[in-house]
Scaffold this motif. Structure first.
Motif, mmCIF file in Angstrom:
data_model
loop_
_atom_site.group_PDB
_atom_site.id
_atom_site.type_symbol
_atom_site.label_atom_id
_atom_site.label_comp_id
_atom_site.label_asym_id
_atom_site.label_seq_id
_atom_site.Cartn_x
_atom_site.Cartn_y
_atom_site.Cartn_z
ATOM 1 N N GLY A 39 0.799 -1.215 0.000
ATOM 2 C CA GLY A 39 0.000 0.000 0.000
ATOM 3 C C GLY A 39 0.832 1.264 0.000
ATOM 4 N N LYS A 40 2.140 1.134 0.055
ATOM 5 C CA LYS A 40 3.038 2.290 0.012
ATOM 6 C C LYS A 40 4.406 1.828 -0.461
ATOM 7 C CE LYS A 40 4.679 1.791 4.784
ATOM 8 N NZ LYS A 40 4.898 2.489 6.069
ATOM 9 N N VAL A 41 5.242 2.774 -0.842
ATOM 10 C CA VAL A 41 6.595 2.448 -1.295
ATOM 11 C C VAL A 41 7.473 2.232 -0.074
ATOM 12 C CG1 VAL A 41 8.607 3.253 -2.578
ATOM 13 C CG2 VAL A 41 6.313 3.790 -3.406
ATOM 14 N N ARG A 42 8.019 1.013 0.050
ATOM 15 C CA ARG A 42 8.875 0.702 1.193
ATOM 16 C C ARG A 42 10.340 0.602 0.799
ATOM 17 N NH1 ARG A 42 6.564 -4.182 4.685
ATOM 18 N NH2 ARG A 42 8.456 -3.625 5.831
ATOM 19 N N SER A 43 10.600 0.230 -0.443
ATOM 20 C CA SER A 43 11.978 0.102 -0.895
ATOM 21 C C SER A 43 12.527 1.464 -1.288
ATOM 22 C CB SER A 43 12.070 -0.842 -2.104
ATOM 23 O OG SER A 43 11.536 -2.097 -1.778
ATOM 24 N N ILE A 44 13.814 1.617 -1.170
ATOM 25 C CA ILE A 44 14.468 2.854 -1.579
ATOM 26 C C ILE A 44 15.082 2.621 -2.943
ATOM 27 C CG2 ILE A 44 16.245 4.546 -1.029
ATOM 28 C CD1 ILE A 44 15.961 3.685 1.900
ATOM 29 N N THR A 62 14.297 -2.191 1.936
ATOM 30 C CA THR A 62 15.244 -2.809 1.024
ATOM 31 C C THR A 62 15.793 -1.769 0.063
ATOM 32 O OG1 THR A 62 14.006 -4.872 1.113
ATOM 33 C CG2 THR A 62 15.576 -4.627 -0.700
ATOM 34 N N VAL A 63 17.093 -1.752 -0.100
ATOM 35 C CA VAL A 63 17.710 -0.853 -1.066
ATOM 36 C C VAL A 63 17.894 -1.611 -2.365
ATOM 37 C CG1 VAL A 63 19.732 0.538 -1.601
ATOM 38 C CG2 VAL A 63 18.888 0.426 0.748
ATOM 39 N N ASN A 64 17.406 -1.073 -3.476
ATOM 40 C CA ASN A 64 17.509 -1.766 -4.750
ATOM 41 C C ASN A 64 17.624 -0.740 -5.859
ATOM 42 O OD1 ASN A 64 14.661 -1.283 -6.034
ATOM 43 N ND2 ASN A 64 14.286 -1.824 -3.894
ATOM 44 N N TRP A 65 17.796 -1.233 -7.078
ATOM 45 C CA TRP A 65 18.012 -0.304 -8.192
ATOM 46 C C TRP A 65 16.735 0.056 -8.935
ATOM 47 C CZ3 TRP A 65 17.602 -1.794 -13.506
ATOM 48 C CH2 TRP A 65 17.340 -3.152 -13.717
ATOM 49 N N GLY A 66 15.592 -0.431 -8.477
ATOM 50 C CA GLY A 66 14.324 0.082 -8.983
ATOM 51 C C GLY A 66 13.486 -0.838 -9.839
ATOM 52 N N SER A 93 15.187 -9.160 -5.472
ATOM 53 C CA SER A 93 13.988 -8.417 -5.098
ATOM 54 C C SER A 93 13.372 -8.973 -3.820
ATOM 55 C CB SER A 93 12.960 -8.483 -6.231
ATOM 56 O OG SER A 93 11.728 -7.934 -5.818
ATOM 57 N N ALA A 94 12.816 -8.067 -3.016
ATOM 58 C CA ALA A 94 12.108 -8.482 -1.803
ATOM 59 C C ALA A 94 10.814 -9.207 -2.149
ATOM 60 C CB ALA A 94 11.814 -7.264 -0.932
#
Length: 751
Positions: A39-44, A62-66, A93-94
């Motif tokens: 329901g919201k953006v949790r990853s950076i 979680t930090v990822n490249w998008g 990916s998470a």
């Protein structure tokens, strides 16, 4: 290398869901998955800007490249569904191994794009391929990204990543070469035999172009050359640039022979240029050296060929080396040997790069109309003089200081008063607590390279001693101390052991040095009044003297290098004949400039560097994207317009007359009594409301501001902006340098 999705056509949006099969490979934005699941953006998902620290966002983030890879899932709902169902298959990916329903407009919104298939239609990551006869790992990932069926951000990054894993660090995208820093020695791909392959291909290409008299023959020749295609390489860029220059010159010569000199005068395009851009630590300086090496060797190869054909000799210059040994060197050797000198005095270890260029340079390599290298000239920009005073933890000062302390012979150490000291003993080199290099380079070896380079460049032994003496004097100057006599008066500490070395090496008297650093004069009408300075201002004056002296020394080295390698008496005019009897007909310029920077604390230097990168990005947009699309329109090619990010508004924010940050800073520096606080208040007043400017309550309280650059948002601290922009040396310090008994110091004072 990292590219934004806006730079490419969003070709996937053209596909409708009904055309998709359940086996269709796709890429899904992580932010879209987060919204659907949580329901919201949790990853950076953000660009990794060198030196920047991602804010702590909690243990669950979680930090990822998008992007995440997956497949479309067949929709069995006969009534039709308003959603797109995807199955994520991405270990990074998470959401790996999860089935997620996304909105139906995910394709048109760009949240889902179609993935590519490689090789025989199977995903290239399948391990079964490795047993197949004739299979070459990494071969299925194309050398040129424009051959990808679906060209978008995840496709580009994925392809580059896979090629990188197979040590394929170079990839083309049309006329542009993308280079990934391997962070290891790759001697095999930079060998002379590798150079020869690109030389031979370039020569064959020119011969075929010259001999083909019809379009059919040219097409046949082009096909033959494609059969022997070499992989992307920086040598290919250098060779293509050189061949284009030569072809333009030959075309001009042909016009002169057929229609007279006036016909060739109007012809343009002799000169070529190569822009080496990228973020800090991307490998720009090394790439520039490879380009210079290839062009120099290509010139040498061409000259040797002519010598064999006509029996001529190659002009060389006889220089005296240490020990009265003489050696003949050619211009190609001298051009290449400029690099060790500039690197020793202008490069340093930073957080991301152990050999970071802390200045920008433009190298113009000069050629005759037959392709012989006859000279070069170097322009430098924005030497980072503040590094002389302070360095961030994990960084070093300029290489030269550590090279001297590690590489000098014992008698030299005594001559320059540093035999009893190490890098830990000088304020210039001990602030960060970092003294070595992580890349395995030995300071002793680079010091020997420096001496050899100065020999090759024709620096006289006495001249070299003067250069090293000033460098050591700067080291000692950083350890000078002052005694407070009162709140407004101070004097230099006569008991300081570093005072005598400074006086001896710089040719000062103690009285003159004390007067220059601890006093200042005011002229009122015809009267001159002398006032004392407190200890803190005397220390600031010493820092200014250090920066001015080292900056003048660096400028002197550049001028001295140019005096050795620039074609003499050519007066910067094409076609004029130099003292060597050779004529400059064309040039190849190579620009090696700072990469984009963002650190925990960003100051005036980072704003200048990032401003330069913004201007280069605009040139890139203009050359690669805008002009290409205009050519399509002129030729009537059917295509869909590609939008790309414009950054003129960022440039206006920084440099627009009257309201730009740099113009506001200049106004502040011209006005009396201004400080960093008044500068900060002025930009808050004039820049707030600009879409690319940021100044929230926290930033205003800390006198900071943010700029939304093309590569990401960078926060700047205004502390020191006014002083750094003024970059003034008090007239007392200038008079001190001119009063020196050392003629070399006087020469620096006049630079």
């Amino acid at each position: 290398v990292q590219l934004t999705a806006q730079s490419f056509a969003a070709s996937s949006a053209a596909f409708e869901r009904r055309e998709m099969s359940e086996s269709t490979r796709i890429w899904v934005k992580t932010s879209a998955l987060d919204k659907a699941v949580y329901g919201k953006v949790r990853s950076i998902a953000q660009r990794s800007i060198p030196g920047s620290a991602i804010d702590d966002a909690g243990d669950n983030d979680t930090v990822n490249w998008g992007w995440a890879r997956g497949n479309l899932v067949k929709d069995d709902d006969k009534g039709g569904s308003a959603n797109v169902r995807v199955f994520i298959q991405d270990e990074d990916s998470a959401h790996d191994r999860k089935t997620v329903d996304l909105p139906a407009d995910s394709f048109t919104e760009g949240n889902i794009v179609v993935g590519n298939t490689y090789g025989d239609g199977e995903d290239s990551d399948d391990e079964d391929d490795y047993g197949r006869p004739g299979f070459t790992p990494g071969l299925q990932y194309p050398d040129d990204l424009i051959t990808l069926t679906h060209l978008h951000e995840p496709a580009v990054v994925h392809c580059l990543r896979r090629r990188y894993q197979y040590d394929k660090i170079y990839t083309s995208t049309g006329p542009i070469l993308l280079a990934l820093n391997p962070f290891k020695h790759c001697s095999s791909i930079y060998s002379e035999s590798m150079m020869k392959k690109y030389w031979d291909r370039g020569e064959k290409s020119m011969l075929h172009s010259a001999s083909a008299s019809s379009s059919e023959e040219k097409k046949s020749d082009e096909h033959m050359l494609e059969e022997a295609e070499l992989p992307p390489h920086v040598y290919s860029i250098a060779d293509n640039t050189f061949r284009l220059m030569i072809s333009k010159l030959e075309e001009s010569n042909s016009m002169v022979r057929s229609a007279g000199r006036g016909a060739a005068t109007a012809m343009q395009g002799f000169d070529q240029s190569i822009l080496v851009s990228g973020e800090s630590g991307a490998g720009k300086t090394v790439t520039t050296k490879f380009i210079m090496q290839y062009l120099a060797n290509l010139s040498q190869r061409s000259s040797d060929s002519k010598k064999r054909n006509v029996g001529g000799g190659r002009n060389g210059k006889t220089i005296e080396r240490r020990g009265s040994i003489t050696k003949t060197v050619n211009i190609e050797q001298q051009v290449l040997k400029s690099n060790p000198i500039l690197e020793s005095f202008g490069n340093a270890r930073t957080i991301r790069n152990d050999n970071s260029s802390r200045f920008g340079k433009f190298i113009e390599i000069q050629f005759t109309n037959t392709g012989s290298l006859v000279g070069a000239s170097i322009e430098t920009y924005l030497l980072e003089k503040v590094r002389l005073i302070t360095q961030t933890e994990g960084e070093r000062n300029y290489h030269i200081f550590y090279e001297l302390l590690q590489g000098m012979e014992e008698d030299q150490l005594d001559n320059y008063f540093i035999s009893d000291y190490t890098a830990e003993d000088f304020n210039m080199t001990n602030k960060s607590g970092t003294y070595d290099r992580r890349d395995g380079v030995d300071d002793c070896e680079t010091y020997q390279d420096l001496l050899e380079a100065m020999d090759t460049m024709g620096f006289a032994p006495e001249e070299q001693k003067d250069i090293l003496a000033i460098t050591c004097a700067v080291l000692h100057s950083s350890n000078l101390t002052f005694n407070s006599l009162s709140a407004d008066e101070s004097e230099i500490d006569r008991e300081n052991p570093h005072l005598e070395p400074v006086l001896s090496l710089m040719g000062f008297t103690a009285e003159n040095l004390n007067r220059a650093l601890c006093y200042f004069s005011i002229v009122a009408g015809k009267e001159k009044h002398t006032r004392s300075l407190p200890k803190q201002k005397a220390e600031k004056g010493t820092e200014a003297l250090i920066k001015a002296t080292y900056g003048a020394l660096f400028t002197y080295l550049v001028q001295r290098i140019n005096a050795s390698i620039t074609l003499k008496d050519e007066k910067s005019q094409r076609g004029s004949r130099g003292s060597s009897g050779k004529t400059k007909a064309a040039t190849i310029g190579v620009l090696d400039i700072f990469g984009f920077e963002s650190f925990k604390v960003n100051s005036f230097e980072q704003l200048c560097i990032n401003y330069c990168n913004e201007a280069l990005q605009q040139q890139f947009n203009l050359f690669v994207l805008k002009k290409e699309q205009e050519e399509y329109e002129r030729e009537g090619i059917q295509w869909s317009f590609i939008s790309f990010p414009e950054n003129q508004d960022v440039l206006d924010l920084i440099d627009k007359k009257g309201s730009g940050i740099l113009n506001i800073l200049d106004d502040q520096c011209r006005a009396p009594g201004t400080t960093d606080k008044t500068f900060a208040n002025d930009i808050y007043q004039k820049c707030t409301g600009h879409t690319r400017f940021e100044a929230n309550f926290r930033q205003v309280g800390a006198r900071q501001f943010g700029v939304h650059h093309y590569a990401g948002t960078v926060e700047y601290d205004t502390e020191g902006f006014v002083e750094k922009n003024r970059d003034e040396l008090p007239k007392e310090a200038t008079e001190l340098l001119l009063s020196s008994t050392n003629e070399f110091v006087k020469k620096l004072a006049n630079i």
